[in-house]
Design a protein around this motif. Structure first.
Motif, PDB file in Angstrom:
ATOM      1  N   ALA A 133       0.836  -1.208   0.000  1.00  0.00           N
ATOM      2  CA  ALA A 133       0.000   0.000   0.000  1.00  0.00           C
ATOM      3  C   ALA A 133       0.869   1.255   0.000  1.00  0.00           C
ATOM      4  O   ALA A 133       0.623   2.204  -0.752  1.00  0.00           O
ATOM      5  N   GLY A 134       1.902   1.265   0.845  1.00  0.00           N
ATOM      6  CA  GLY A 134       2.790   2.422   0.914  1.00  0.00           C
ATOM      7  C   GLY A 134       3.569   2.632  -0.374  1.00  0.00           C
ATOM      8  O   GLY A 134       3.754   3.771  -0.830  1.00  0.00           O
ATOM      9  N   LEU A 135       4.030   1.541  -0.975  1.00  0.00           N
ATOM     10  CA  LEU A 135       4.756   1.644  -2.239  1.00  0.00           C
ATOM     11  C   LEU A 135       3.843   2.110  -3.368  1.00  0.00           C
ATOM     12  O   LEU A 135       4.264   2.865  -4.258  1.00  0.00           O
ATOM     13  N   CYS A 136       2.574   1.669  -3.344  1.00  0.00           N
ATOM     14  CA  CYS A 136       1.606   2.142  -4.337  1.00  0.00           C
ATOM     15  C   CYS A 136       1.437   3.655  -4.236  1.00  0.00           C
ATOM     16  O   CYS A 136       1.441   4.365  -5.255  1.00  0.00           O
ATOM     17  N   ARG A 137       1.285   4.158  -3.013  1.00  0.00           N
ATOM     18  CA  ARG A 137       1.112   5.596  -2.841  1.00  0.00           C
ATOM     19  C   ARG A 137       2.388   6.352  -3.225  1.00  0.00           C
ATOM     20  O   ARG A 137       2.314   7.424  -3.843  1.00  0.00           O
ATOM     21  N   ALA A 138       3.553   5.794  -2.897  1.00  0.00           N
ATOM     22  CA  ALA A 138       4.814   6.446  -3.270  1.00  0.00           C
ATOM     23  C   ALA A 138       4.958   6.509  -4.787  1.00  0.00           C
ATOM     24  O   ALA A 138       5.399   7.533  -5.337  1.00  0.00           O
ATOM     25  N   ALA A 139       4.592   5.434  -5.490  1.00  0.00           N
ATOM     26  CA  ALA A 139       4.678   5.426  -6.951  1.00  0.00           C
ATOM     27  C   ALA A 139       3.687   6.407  -7.553  1.00  0.00           C
ATOM     28  O   ALA A 139       4.002   7.121  -8.518  1.00  0.00           O
ATOM     29  N   LEU A 140       2.472   6.447  -6.994  1.00  0.00           N
ATOM     30  CA  LEU A 140       1.459   7.386  -7.479  1.00  0.00           C
ATOM     31  C   LEU A 140       1.955   8.818  -7.367  1.00  0.00           C
ATOM     32  O   LEU A 140       1.781   9.629  -8.283  1.00  0.00           O
ATOM     33  N   ARG A 141       2.599   9.145  -6.242  1.00  0.00           N
ATOM     34  CA  ARG A 141       3.088  10.508  -6.039  1.00  0.00           C
ATOM     35  C   ARG A 141       4.262  10.835  -6.963  1.00  0.00           C
ATOM     36  O   ARG A 141       4.600  12.007  -7.142  1.00  0.00           O
ATOM     37  N   ARG A 142       4.880   9.810  -7.560  1.00  0.00           N
ATOM     38  CA  ARG A 142       5.933  10.036  -8.555  1.00  0.00           C
ATOM     39  C   ARG A 142       5.363  10.219  -9.954  1.00  0.00           C
ATOM     40  O   ARG A 142       6.103  10.333 -10.924  1.00  0.00           O
ATOM     41  N   GLY A 143       4.045  10.204 -10.055  1.00  0.00           N
ATOM     42  CA  GLY A 143       3.410  10.396 -11.350  1.00  0.00           C
ATOM     43  C   GLY A 143       3.183   9.130 -12.137  1.00  0.00           C
ATOM     44  O   GLY A 143       2.805   9.187 -13.312  1.00  0.00           O
ATOM     45  N   LEU A 144       3.394   7.957 -11.520  1.00  0.00           N
ATOM     46  CA  LEU A 144       3.174   6.684 -12.199  1.00  0.00           C
ATOM     47  C   LEU A 144       1.731   6.231 -12.023  1.00  0.00           C
ATOM     48  O   LEU A 144       1.140   6.407 -10.955  1.00  0.00           O
ATOM     49  N   SER A 145       1.166   5.632 -13.054  1.00  0.00           N
ATOM     50  CA  SER A 145      -0.092   4.914 -12.863  1.00  0.00           C
ATOM     51  C   SER A 145       0.275   3.532 -12.339  1.00  0.00           C
ATOM     52  O   SER A 145       1.123   2.842 -12.909  1.00  0.00           O
ATOM     53  N   VAL A 146      -0.346   3.134 -11.238  1.00  0.00           N
ATOM     54  CA  VAL A 146       0.072   1.919 -10.533  1.00  0.00           C
ATOM     55  C   VAL A 146      -1.159   1.143 -10.104  1.00  0.00           C
ATOM     56  O   VAL A 146      -2.227   1.726  -9.850  1.00  0.00           O
ATOM     57  N   GLN A 164      -6.454  -5.565  -0.736  1.00  0.00           N
ATOM     58  CA  GLN A 164      -6.246  -5.086  -2.103  1.00  0.00           C
ATOM     59  C   GLN A 164      -7.121  -3.867  -2.402  1.00  0.00           C
ATOM     60  O   GLN A 164      -6.747  -3.007  -3.192  1.00  0.00           O
ATOM     61  N   ALA A 165      -8.286  -3.775  -1.748  1.00  0.00           N
ATOM     62  CA  ALA A 165      -9.101  -2.563  -1.906  1.00  0.00           C
ATOM     63  C   ALA A 165      -8.388  -1.355  -1.303  1.00  0.00           C
ATOM     64  O   ALA A 165      -8.424  -0.254  -1.865  1.00  0.00           O
ATOM     65  N   LEU A 166      -7.710  -1.558  -0.161  1.00  0.00           N
ATOM     66  CA  LEU A 166      -6.937  -0.467   0.430  1.00  0.00           C
ATOM     67  C   LEU A 166      -5.766  -0.099  -0.480  1.00  0.00           C
ATOM     68  O   LEU A 166      -5.475   1.093  -0.682  1.00  0.00           O
ATOM     69  N   GLN A 167      -5.104  -1.086  -1.035  1.00  0.00           N
ATOM     70  CA  GLN A 167      -3.991  -0.816  -1.952  1.00  0.00           C
ATOM     71  C   GLN A 167      -4.478  -0.087  -3.207  1.00  0.00           C
ATOM     72  O   GLN A 167      -3.771   0.773  -3.755  1.00  0.00           O
ATOM     73  N   ALA A 168      -5.691  -0.425  -3.660  1.00  0.00           N
ATOM     74  CA  ALA A 168      -6.268   0.296  -4.800  1.00  0.00           C
ATOM     75  C   ALA A 168      -6.491   1.762  -4.437  1.00  0.00           C
ATOM     76  O   ALA A 168      -6.198   2.658  -5.241  1.00  0.00           O
ATOM     77  N   LEU A 169      -6.994   2.012  -3.234  1.00  0.00           N
ATOM     78  CA  LEU A 169      -7.170   3.382  -2.764  1.00  0.00           C
ATOM     79  C   LEU A 169      -5.829   4.107  -2.741  1.00  0.00           C
ATOM     80  O   LEU A 169      -5.721   5.271  -3.172  1.00  0.00           O
ATOM     81  N   ALA A 170      -4.797   3.429  -2.257  1.00  0.00           N
ATOM     82  CA  ALA A 170      -3.461   4.032  -2.227  1.00  0.00           C
ATOM     83  C   ALA A 170      -2.962   4.340  -3.629  1.00  0.00           C
ATOM     84  O   ALA A 170      -2.167   5.266  -3.819  1.00  0.00           O
ATOM     85  N   SER A 171      -3.442   3.580  -4.610  1.00  0.00           N
ATOM     86  CA  SER A 171      -3.026   3.765  -6.003  1.00  0.00           C
ATOM     87  C   SER A 171      -3.881   4.786  -6.738  1.00  0.00           C
ATOM     88  O   SER A 171      -3.629   5.063  -7.921  1.00  0.00           O
ATOM     89  N   GLY A 172      -4.925   5.288  -6.070  1.00  0.00           N
ATOM     90  CA  GLY A 172      -5.829   6.216  -6.724  1.00  0.00           C
ATOM     91  C   GLY A 172      -6.723   5.557  -7.750  1.00  0.00           C
ATOM     92  O   GLY A 172      -7.161   6.191  -8.711  1.00  0.00           O
ATOM     93  N   ARG A 173      -7.024   4.267  -7.532  1.00  0.00           N
ATOM     94  CA  ARG A 173      -7.830   3.513  -8.492  1.00  0.00           C
ATOM     95  C   ARG A 173      -9.009   2.857  -7.797  1.00  0.00           C
ATOM     96  O   ARG A 173      -8.965   2.580  -6.589  1.00  0.00           O
ATOM     97  N   VAL A 179      -1.555   0.006 -16.773  1.00  0.00           N
ATOM     98  CA  VAL A 179      -0.807   0.880 -15.869  1.00  0.00           C
ATOM     99  C   VAL A 179       0.681   0.864 -16.190  1.00  0.00           C
ATOM    100  O   VAL A 179       1.165   0.037 -16.959  1.00  0.00           O
ATOM    101  N   ASP A 180       1.407   1.793 -15.554  1.00  0.00           N
ATOM    102  CA  ASP A 180       2.859   1.855 -15.698  1.00  0.00           C
ATOM    103  C   ASP A 180       3.574   0.821 -14.837  1.00  0.00           C
ATOM    104  O   ASP A 180       4.683   0.398 -15.162  1.00  0.00           O
ATOM    105  N   LEU A 181       2.949   0.456 -13.718  1.00  0.00           N
ATOM    106  CA  LEU A 181       3.622  -0.404 -12.736  1.00  0.00           C
ATOM    107  C   LEU A 181       2.594  -1.243 -11.989  1.00  0.00           C
ATOM    108  O   LEU A 181       1.561  -0.717 -11.555  1.00  0.00           O
ATOM    109  N   VAL A 182       2.868  -2.536 -11.830  1.00  0.00           N
ATOM    110  CA  VAL A 182       2.045  -3.413 -10.990  1.00  0.00           C
ATOM    111  C   VAL A 182       2.889  -3.829  -9.785  1.00  0.00           C
ATOM    112  O   VAL A 182       4.003  -4.341  -9.948  1.00  0.00           O
ATOM    113  N   LEU A 183       2.357  -3.597  -8.596  1.00  0.00           N
ATOM    114  CA  LEU A 183       3.028  -4.006  -7.356  1.00  0.00           C
ATOM    115  C   LEU A 183       2.272  -5.193  -6.790  1.00  0.00           C
ATOM    116  O   LEU A 183       1.074  -5.109  -6.498  1.00  0.00           O
TER     117      LEU A 183
END
Length: 478
Positions: free
Chosen positions: A20-33, A58-67, A125-129
């Motif tokens: 979840a944290g890595l998803c949010r970090a990638a999102l803040r870098r401008g990546l679709s994740v 996974q629903a929480l991780q989706a939220l962290a990804s903005g999806r 997406v640009d990245l799958v975690l």
């Protein structure tokens, strides 16, 4: 598109939170994740926008990804119904209920839908975690594996191995994992990280260097204990803890053996006015309880027997005689009625059980499972929630519904208004609804739950940025 998998040297090492944290970090870098977990085992599920169900993590991780969450993020979900059997959900839909010993024979057929879901996500997406399940060190489960190294090798995805230093023996966790892995599986691991460190991380420098020396793997960080973890929904019922904030309103929730969708409790735990007591086996319902909640369960009749075995039925009757309030959610709603019939043995042995008798309704289990996101209104307050259940409940107390959902009556309420039940999950996450519900008991709702979860996800991303080599990790993805 690039992908990276996070596996654990054991269960409950913090994989879900790290992803979840890595998803949010990638999102803040401008990546679709997007997050992905090939196989999960949990009774804490979420309804997706495409009408299926996935693990709540996974629903929480989706939220962290903005999806929005979709079934492809968790193509195989196992929902334990008994000590030896689980419901198998594939791409959001129930396909079977199997015993643990029979699941191994089913696993090889599940790799195809897993890879299909992964391919669809990759194309978007640009990245799958990716989050593993359990540990790759469980080499006795390697044949037909779809959750860890079996998936990593099929998808050609590099792996970050995470150890939990809080439980002790983290050097053995990491080095020992390498020792038991077959050479081809070990080659998939590109590095390791140490999670849940308490104190000064520099004190582990020597141990960190030793792991690098023994394994030849690169270290990507020592991550201190994340103090705001309590603000994020827990994935495992074992993580549920007494959440007293000193509030005047005592809300007691019965922790059933197959408790499901227990994140319904998180918004109440966040309220300063609420003293949320999570009651475990062998504990009596306190005499000063104001409200007792019977939560959802994956096995309604089985957990009704469990409830009676604790003597909670007797305690609950005394609570009602004292003028206390009771609220049943989903399976808890079914338990509050007169009878629960399962003529086809959908949740266990066929038969009928007497309910607790506090609501004049009866439930019959059916093979059809309702999965829906809904909008409702209660006492003029609109809210959103979701349904995820089998069974239909009818009876005179349905004439006094708990709410109206999409224009139809939903749930039931006793004549005196002190006992109510609903099939709806997720409604307490809405601040206005929760505040109105609490006001009915003389309490005030002031928490901003959704904003608190967002703040915690941002704080988690900051935490990982401070203590992990995020650019190095992202460069691993292929």
């Amino acid at each position: 598109m690039p992908a990276l998998m996070v596996q654990g040297a054991g269960s409950n090492v913090g994989k879900s939170m790290l992803v979840a944290g890595l998803c949010r970090a990638a999102l803040r870098r401008g990546l679709s994740v997007a997050p992905f977990k090939p196989q999960n085992m949990s009774n804490n599920a979420a309804v997706t926008v495409d009408g299926g169900e996935i693990g709540r993590a996974q629903a929480l991780q989706a939220l962290a990804s903005g999806r929005d969450p979709v079934v492809d993020m968790n193509p195989v979900l196992l929902k334990p119904e008994t000590e030896t059997g689980s419901q198998v959900i594939v791409q959001g839909r129930r396909v079977a209920t199997v015993r643990a010993r029979d699941y191994a024979a089913l696993k090889p057929s599940l790799m195809a839908p897993v890879m299909q879901s992964f391919a669809r996500l990759k194309s978007q997406v640009d990245l799958v975690l990716i989050e593993g399940a359990g540990s790759p060190a469980e080499v006795n489960l390697r044949a037909g594996d779809i959750a860890n190294m079996g998936f990593a090798r099929a998808a050609d995805v590099p792996v970050l191995l995470v150890g939990d230093i809080d439980r002790g023996g983290v050097i053995a966790q990491i080095v020992g994992t390498q020792a038991v892995l077959e050479a081809g599986d070990a080659a998939m691991i590109a590095g390791f990280a140490i999670n849940k460190f308490r104190g000064d991380p520099r004190l582990f420098d020597e141990g960190y260097a030793l792991i690098e020396q023994r394994t030849g793997w690169r270290g990507f960080g020592v991550i201190p204990w994340f103090a705001h973890a309590h603000a994020l929904p827990a994935e495992d019922a074992l993580d549920l803890r007494h959440a007293s904030r000193g509030g005047a309103l005592k809300v007691v929730c019965l922790i059933l053996s197959r408790i499901a969708n227990f994140d319904d409790l998180d918004p109440l735990a966040a309220e300063p006015s609420v003293d949320l007591v999570l009651l475990r086996a062998g504990q009596a319902i306190p005499g000063d309880a104001d409200v007792v909640i019977i939560p959802g369960t994956k096995s309604t009749r089985g957990d009704l027997a469990y409830l009676r075995a604790q003597g909670w039925d007797i305690d609950l009757a005394a609570h009602v005689r004292r003028g206390g309030h009771v609220f049943g959610i989903c399976g808890g709603f079914q338990m509050l009625g007169r009878t629960i019939a399962d003529p086809d043995g959908i949740e266990g042995p066929a038969g009928t059980s007497d309910g607790l008798g506090h609501l004049d309704v009866a439930t019959i289990m059916t093979a059809d499972k309702r999965l829906a996101r809904v909008t409702g209104v209660r006492n003029g307050i609109p809210f959103a929630g979701y349904e995820i259940h089998i069974g239909m409940t009818e009876g005179p107390d349905r004439l006094r519904p708990f709410a109206r959902v999409d224009g139809r009556p939903e749930g039931a309420t006793s004549v005196d208004g002190r006992i109510s039940g609903s099939y709806l999950h997720g409604m307490f996450a809405h601040d206005t609804f929760r505040a109105a519900w609490l006001s009915g008991f003389g309490a005030t709702g002031t928490a901003r739950y959704g904003a608190g979860v967002e703040d915690a996800l941002n704080a988690l991303a900051d935490h990982l940025e401070d203590h992990m080599d995020i650019p190095g990790l992202l460069s691993l993805a292929r």
